[in-house]
Design a protein around this motif. Structure first.
Motif, PDB file in Angstrom:
ATOM      1  N   SER A  67      12.943   0.077   3.344  1.00 37.61           N
ATOM      2  CA  SER A  67      11.625   0.264   3.938  1.00 37.61           C
ATOM      3  C   SER A  67      10.636  -0.749   3.384  1.00 37.61           C
ATOM      4  O   SER A  67      10.790  -1.223   2.274  1.00 37.61           O
ATOM      5  CB  SER A  67      11.052   1.638   3.719  1.00 37.61           C
ATOM      6  OG  SER A  67      11.743   2.437   2.876  1.00 37.61           O
ATOM      7  N   PRO A  68       9.619  -1.050   4.201  1.00 39.82           N
ATOM      8  CA  PRO A  68       8.603  -1.979   3.716  1.00 39.82           C
ATOM      9  C   PRO A  68       7.836  -1.377   2.548  1.00 39.82           C
ATOM     10  O   PRO A  68       7.663  -0.162   2.494  1.00 39.82           O
ATOM     11  CB  PRO A  68       7.681  -2.170   4.932  1.00 39.82           C
ATOM     12  CG  PRO A  68       7.950  -1.024   5.824  1.00 39.82           C
ATOM     13  CD  PRO A  68       9.335  -0.537   5.517  1.00 39.82           C
ATOM     14  N   PRO A  69       7.396  -2.207   1.608  1.00 43.78           N
ATOM     15  CA  PRO A  69       6.661  -1.682   0.455  1.00 43.78           C
ATOM     16  C   PRO A  69       5.311  -1.104   0.861  1.00 43.78           C
ATOM     17  O   PRO A  69       4.667  -1.570   1.778  1.00 43.78           O
ATOM     18  CB  PRO A  69       6.479  -2.906  -0.445  1.00 43.78           C
ATOM     19  CG  PRO A  69       6.848  -4.094   0.352  1.00 43.78           C
ATOM     20  CD  PRO A  69       7.563  -3.635   1.595  1.00 43.78           C
ATOM     21  N   THR A  70       4.925  -0.044   0.148  1.00 45.62           N
ATOM     22  CA  THR A  70       3.578   0.521   0.298  1.00 45.62           C
ATOM     23  C   THR A  70       2.990   0.622  -1.106  1.00 45.62           C
ATOM     24  O   THR A  70       3.715   0.582  -2.098  1.00 45.62           O
ATOM     25  CB  THR A  70       3.597   1.927   0.927  1.00 45.62           C
ATOM     26  OG1 THR A  70       4.361   2.803   0.098  1.00 45.62           O
ATOM     27  CG2 THR A  70       4.167   1.903   2.334  1.00 45.62           C
ATOM     28  N   ALA A  71       1.706   0.750  -1.183  1.00 44.53           N
ATOM     29  CA  ALA A  71       1.055   0.855  -2.483  1.00 44.53           C
ATOM     30  C   ALA A  71       1.661   2.021  -3.255  1.00 44.53           C
ATOM     31  O   ALA A  71       1.745   3.120  -2.748  1.00 44.53           O
ATOM     32  CB  ALA A  71      -0.442   1.062  -2.305  1.00 44.53           C
ATOM     33  N   GLY A  72       2.098   1.752  -4.467  1.00 46.15           N
ATOM     34  CA  GLY A  72       2.591   2.823  -5.309  1.00 46.15           C
ATOM     35  C   GLY A  72       4.081   3.030  -5.302  1.00 46.15           C
ATOM     36  O   GLY A  72       4.585   3.833  -6.042  1.00 46.15           O
ATOM     37  N   ASN A  73       4.855   2.312  -4.460  1.00 45.97           N
ATOM     38  CA  ASN A  73       6.304   2.535  -4.519  1.00 45.97           C
ATOM     39  C   ASN A  73       7.036   1.344  -5.100  1.00 45.97           C
ATOM     40  O   ASN A  73       8.235   1.228  -4.968  1.00 45.97           O
ATOM     41  CB  ASN A  73       6.882   2.927  -3.149  1.00 45.97           C
ATOM     42  CG  ASN A  73       7.169   1.754  -2.232  1.00 45.97           C
ATOM     43  OD1 ASN A  73       6.677   0.640  -2.464  1.00 45.97           O
ATOM     44  ND2 ASN A  73       7.945   1.974  -1.212  1.00 45.97           N
ATOM     45  N   GLY A  74       6.337   0.466  -5.760  1.00 45.51           N
ATOM     46  CA  GLY A  74       6.966  -0.722  -6.301  1.00 45.51           C
ATOM     47  C   GLY A  74       7.295  -0.559  -7.670  1.00 45.51           C
ATOM     48  O   GLY A  74       8.013  -0.647  -8.459  1.00 45.51           O
ATOM     49  N   MET A  93      -2.484   9.780   6.981  1.00 39.39           N
ATOM     50  CA  MET A  93      -3.126   9.862   5.671  1.00 39.39           C
ATOM     51  C   MET A  93      -3.171   8.502   4.978  1.00 39.39           C
ATOM     52  O   MET A  93      -4.186   8.138   4.376  1.00 39.39           O
ATOM     53  CB  MET A  93      -2.430  10.903   4.790  1.00 39.39           C
ATOM     54  CG  MET A  93      -2.704  12.327   5.241  1.00 39.39           C
ATOM     55  SD  MET A  93      -2.041  13.580   4.120  1.00 39.39           S
ATOM     56  CE  MET A  93      -0.337  13.674   4.679  1.00 39.39           C
ATOM     57  N   ILE A  94      -2.089   7.729   5.074  1.00 44.54           N
ATOM     58  CA  ILE A  94      -2.078   6.386   4.491  1.00 44.54           C
ATOM     59  C   ILE A  94      -3.126   5.523   5.192  1.00 44.54           C
ATOM     60  O   ILE A  94      -3.848   4.759   4.551  1.00 44.54           O
ATOM     61  CB  ILE A  94      -0.670   5.754   4.582  1.00 44.54           C
ATOM     62  CG1 ILE A  94       0.339   6.545   3.729  1.00 44.54           C
ATOM     63  CG2 ILE A  94      -0.697   4.281   4.177  1.00 44.54           C
ATOM     64  CD1 ILE A  94       0.069   6.583   2.246  1.00 44.54           C
ATOM     65  N   GLY A  95      -3.248   5.678   6.512  1.00 44.58           N
ATOM     66  CA  GLY A  95      -4.266   4.963   7.277  1.00 44.58           C
ATOM     67  C   GLY A  95      -5.678   5.344   6.875  1.00 44.58           C
ATOM     68  O   GLY A  95      -6.626   4.569   7.070  1.00 44.58           O
ATOM     69  N   GLN A  96      -5.842   6.535   6.308  1.00 47.54           N
ATOM     70  CA  GLN A  96      -7.143   6.992   5.810  1.00 47.54           C
ATOM     71  C   GLN A  96      -7.361   6.570   4.352  1.00 47.54           C
ATOM     72  O   GLN A  96      -8.295   7.025   3.697  1.00 47.54           O
ATOM     73  CB  GLN A  96      -7.234   8.520   5.923  1.00 47.54           C
ATOM     74  CG  GLN A  96      -7.214   9.028   7.345  1.00 47.54           C
ATOM     75  CD  GLN A  96      -8.445   8.594   8.111  1.00 47.54           C
ATOM     76  OE1 GLN A  96      -9.568   8.830   7.686  1.00 47.54           O
ATOM     77  NE2 GLN A  96      -8.231   7.937   9.236  1.00 47.54           N
ATOM     78  N   ASN A  97      -6.485   5.694   3.851  1.00 49.83           N
ATOM     79  CA  ASN A  97      -6.555   5.168   2.470  1.00 49.83           C
ATOM     80  C   ASN A  97      -6.399   6.253   1.408  1.00 49.83           C
ATOM     81  O   ASN A  97      -6.989   6.166   0.330  1.00 49.83           O
ATOM     82  CB  ASN A  97      -7.843   4.372   2.252  1.00 49.83           C
ATOM     83  CG  ASN A  97      -7.875   3.123   3.104  1.00 49.83           C
ATOM     84  OD1 ASN A  97      -6.859   2.445   3.260  1.00 49.83           O
ATOM     85  ND2 ASN A  97      -9.013   2.831   3.691  1.00 49.83           N
ATOM     86  N   ILE A  98      -5.617   7.263   1.725  1.00 52.80           N
ATOM     87  CA  ILE A  98      -5.266   8.268   0.717  1.00 52.80           C
ATOM     88  C   ILE A  98      -4.088   7.699  -0.066  1.00 52.80           C
ATOM     89  O   ILE A  98      -3.113   7.214   0.519  1.00 52.80           O
ATOM     90  CB  ILE A  98      -4.904   9.614   1.383  1.00 52.80           C
ATOM     91  CG1 ILE A  98      -6.116  10.148   2.161  1.00 52.80           C
ATOM     92  CG2 ILE A  98      -4.435  10.618   0.338  1.00 52.80           C
ATOM     93  CD1 ILE A  98      -5.819  11.385   2.998  1.00 52.80           C
ATOM     94  N   ALA A  99      -4.180   7.743  -1.381  1.00 47.50           N
ATOM     95  CA  ALA A  99      -3.135   7.170  -2.243  1.00 47.50           C
ATOM     96  C   ALA A  99      -1.784   7.840  -1.967  1.00 47.50           C
ATOM     97  O   ALA A  99      -1.723   9.069  -1.785  1.00 47.50           O
ATOM     98  CB  ALA A  99      -3.519   7.349  -3.704  1.00 47.50           C
ATOM     99  N   PRO A 100      -0.703   7.052  -1.938  1.00 43.86           N
ATOM    100  CA  PRO A 100       0.621   7.623  -1.689  1.00 43.86           C
ATOM    101  C   PRO A 100       0.978   8.782  -2.616  1.00 43.86           C
ATOM    102  O   PRO A 100       1.566   9.762  -2.170  1.00 43.86           O
ATOM    103  CB  PRO A 100       1.565   6.436  -1.884  1.00 43.86           C
ATOM    104  CG  PRO A 100       0.741   5.255  -1.488  1.00 43.86           C
ATOM    105  CD  PRO A 100      -0.649   5.575  -2.006  1.00 43.86           C
ATOM    106  N   ILE A 101       0.588   8.711  -3.889  1.00 44.00           N
ATOM    107  CA  ILE A 101       0.902   9.815  -4.798  1.00 44.00           C
ATOM    108  C   ILE A 101       0.149  11.081  -4.397  1.00 44.00           C
ATOM    109  O   ILE A 101       0.678  12.188  -4.513  1.00 44.00           O
ATOM    110  CB  ILE A 101       0.617   9.439  -6.282  1.00 44.00           C
ATOM    111  CG1 ILE A 101       1.131  10.521  -7.236  1.00 44.00           C
ATOM    112  CG2 ILE A 101      -0.861   9.170  -6.510  1.00 44.00           C
ATOM    113  CD1 ILE A 101       2.629  10.659  -7.280  1.00 44.00           C
TER     114      ILE A 101
END
Length: 88
Positions: A81-88, A27-35
């Motif tokens: 874990s490495p950062p992903t969009a939305g967990n910073g 899903m992340i690979g499909q550019n679905i927002a983490p939230i």
């Protein structure tokens, strides 16, 4: 459903976790927002629990999740874990 030797978790929990991890990666690979991914997974999990567990058991699962947040367990995970969009 069999429990592990300590009687704590079903024997297939690791397999289920791996499948969920792969789904999240997809899903992340499909550019679905983490939230959106998290909300969909949480909604699906609550729906599944509602169909297969009584309310007190669901409350215990949710209390355990809340305890993980309050104890700092998730902060430790976040830092490892490495950062992903939305967990910073």
């Amino acid at each position: 459903m069999q429990l592990d030797p300590q009687g704590m978790a079903p024997e297939d929990l690791s397999h289920a976790g791996s499948v969920v991890d792969k789904s999240i990666e997809y899903m992340i690979g499909q550019n679905i927002a983490p939230i959106s991914v998290a909300s969909a997974l949480l909604g699906g999990a609550l729906g599944l629990m509602a169909r297969s567990m009584k309310d007190p058991a669901i409350a215990n699962v949710l209390r355990s999740a809340l305890h993980s947040v309050e104890s700092g367990e998730l902060e430790e995970l976040r830092q490892s874990s490495p950062p992903t969009a939305g967990n910073g």
